[in-house]
Design an enzyme around this catalytic site. Structure first.
Site, PDB file in Angstrom:
ATOM      1  N   HIS A   1       1.730   5.327  -8.461  1.00  0.00           N
ATOM      2  CA  HIS A   1       2.838   4.489  -8.917  1.00  0.00           C
ATOM      3  C   HIS A   1       3.490   3.788  -7.732  1.00  0.00           C
ATOM      4  CE1 HIS A   1       5.042   3.311 -12.574  1.00  0.00           C
ATOM      5  NE2 HIS A   1       5.938   2.923 -11.687  1.00  0.00           N
TER       6      HIS A   1
ATOM      7  N   HIS B   1      -4.753   3.499 -18.845  1.00  0.00           N
ATOM      8  CA  HIS B   1      -3.579   4.126 -19.460  1.00  0.00           C
ATOM      9  C   HIS B   1      -3.308   3.420 -20.790  1.00  0.00           C
ATOM     10  CE1 HIS B   1       0.635   6.030 -18.729  1.00  0.00           C
ATOM     11  NE2 HIS B   1       0.431   5.849 -20.021  1.00  0.00           N
TER      12      HIS B   1
ATOM     13  N   GLU C   1      -5.143   8.194 -18.638  1.00  0.00           N
ATOM     14  CA  GLU C   1      -3.754   8.632 -18.574  1.00  0.00           C
ATOM     15  C   GLU C   1      -3.062   8.366 -19.897  1.00  0.00           C
ATOM     16  OE1 GLU C   1      -2.827   7.507 -13.884  1.00  0.00           O
ATOM     17  OE2 GLU C   1      -1.977   6.296 -15.488  1.00  0.00           O
TER      18      GLU C   1
END
Length: 238
Positions: free
Chosen positions: A190, A43, A70
């Site tokens: 997450h 990410h 991401e």
């Protein structure tokens, strides 16, 4: 079984804290795949405080499983994804200064914007996933953008589960059922951890993939990276 993609942002954070190339991000990615993980997630953020854009380019030659990038689809990010040609891009609406992702997309408000971005990735053969809260209307909105998958934002589940509240899974089940009805693939991520991953996986119908970084790397400090990757794999079996 549900696939495990390991987010290696924290490895880059540790490397960048000292400078140089220890730990070696590319070697860690190779090892995680050797240990059995089904993919590598990164990410990159605009300030490159952990994963750098060059890391994203270099990993393209290292990741032989699934490569998932991401990020917030701003121009530089879109250009990076098109250059790297990952297997999957996950669109996340994180603000520039955010420490970590803290919300899913409003797929109704940003439907036109997401549709335009997704069409660009579709033309380049890249599977798309949209980071969403466990909300049926947001799942419906994601379908209208042309996305292939959603990624359920699981922080609220993880927090409540840690307090002993297993009913926190209920909106995620409803969102997953809606996604299944609409033909959307389901990812999740997450704050998923060794403590909660099996319960989550066992209750979400047709969960294709989880992306886990912070917890997995933290657990590995005590238990070892090879061991922890395989502990997750065992919990993700059918």
């Amino acid at each position: 079984m549900t696939k495990l993609s390991v987010n290696i942002n924290k490895i880059a954070t540790l490397r960048n804290a000292r400078g140089g190339n220890v730990p070696d991000l590319l070697q860690v990615a190779k090892d995680i795949q050797k240990f059995g993980a089904h993919g590598i997630t990164i990410h990159p953020r605009p300030d490159e405080r952990h994963i750098t854009y060059q890391d994203a380019r270099d990993l393209k030659n290292v990741v032989h499983t699934e490569y998932n990038i991401e990020g917030n689809p701003q121009h530089n990010f879109i250009d990076l994804v098109l250059e790297c040609q990952p297997d999957q891009v996950t669109l996340v609406p994180d603000a520039i200064g955010a420490i970590t992702s803290n919300a899913g997309w409003d797929t109704i408000k940003y439907q036109d914007y997401l549709t335009e971005v997704i069409q660009e990735f579709y033309r380049n053969g890249i599977r798309t996933s949209i980071f969403v809260d466990a909300n049926e209307s947001m799942v419906e909105g994601a379908k209208k953008t042309g996305a292939d998958r959603i990624e359920l934002y699981t922080e609220s589940f993880a927090y409540q589960y840690g307090l002993g509240n297993k009913t926190a899974i209920e909106p995620f089940i409803k969102a997953a059922i809606k996604a299944n009805e609409m033909g959307l693939g389901i990812n999740a991520g997450h704050d998923l951890s060794l403590d909660n991953i099996k319960f989550f996986k066992d209750n979400i119908p047709n969960l294709l993939e989880v992306s886990i970084g912070h917890a997995l790397i933290s657990e590995s400090l005590y238990l070892g990276l090879d061991n922890v990757v395989n502990m997750y794999l065992n919990k993700l079996k059918g």
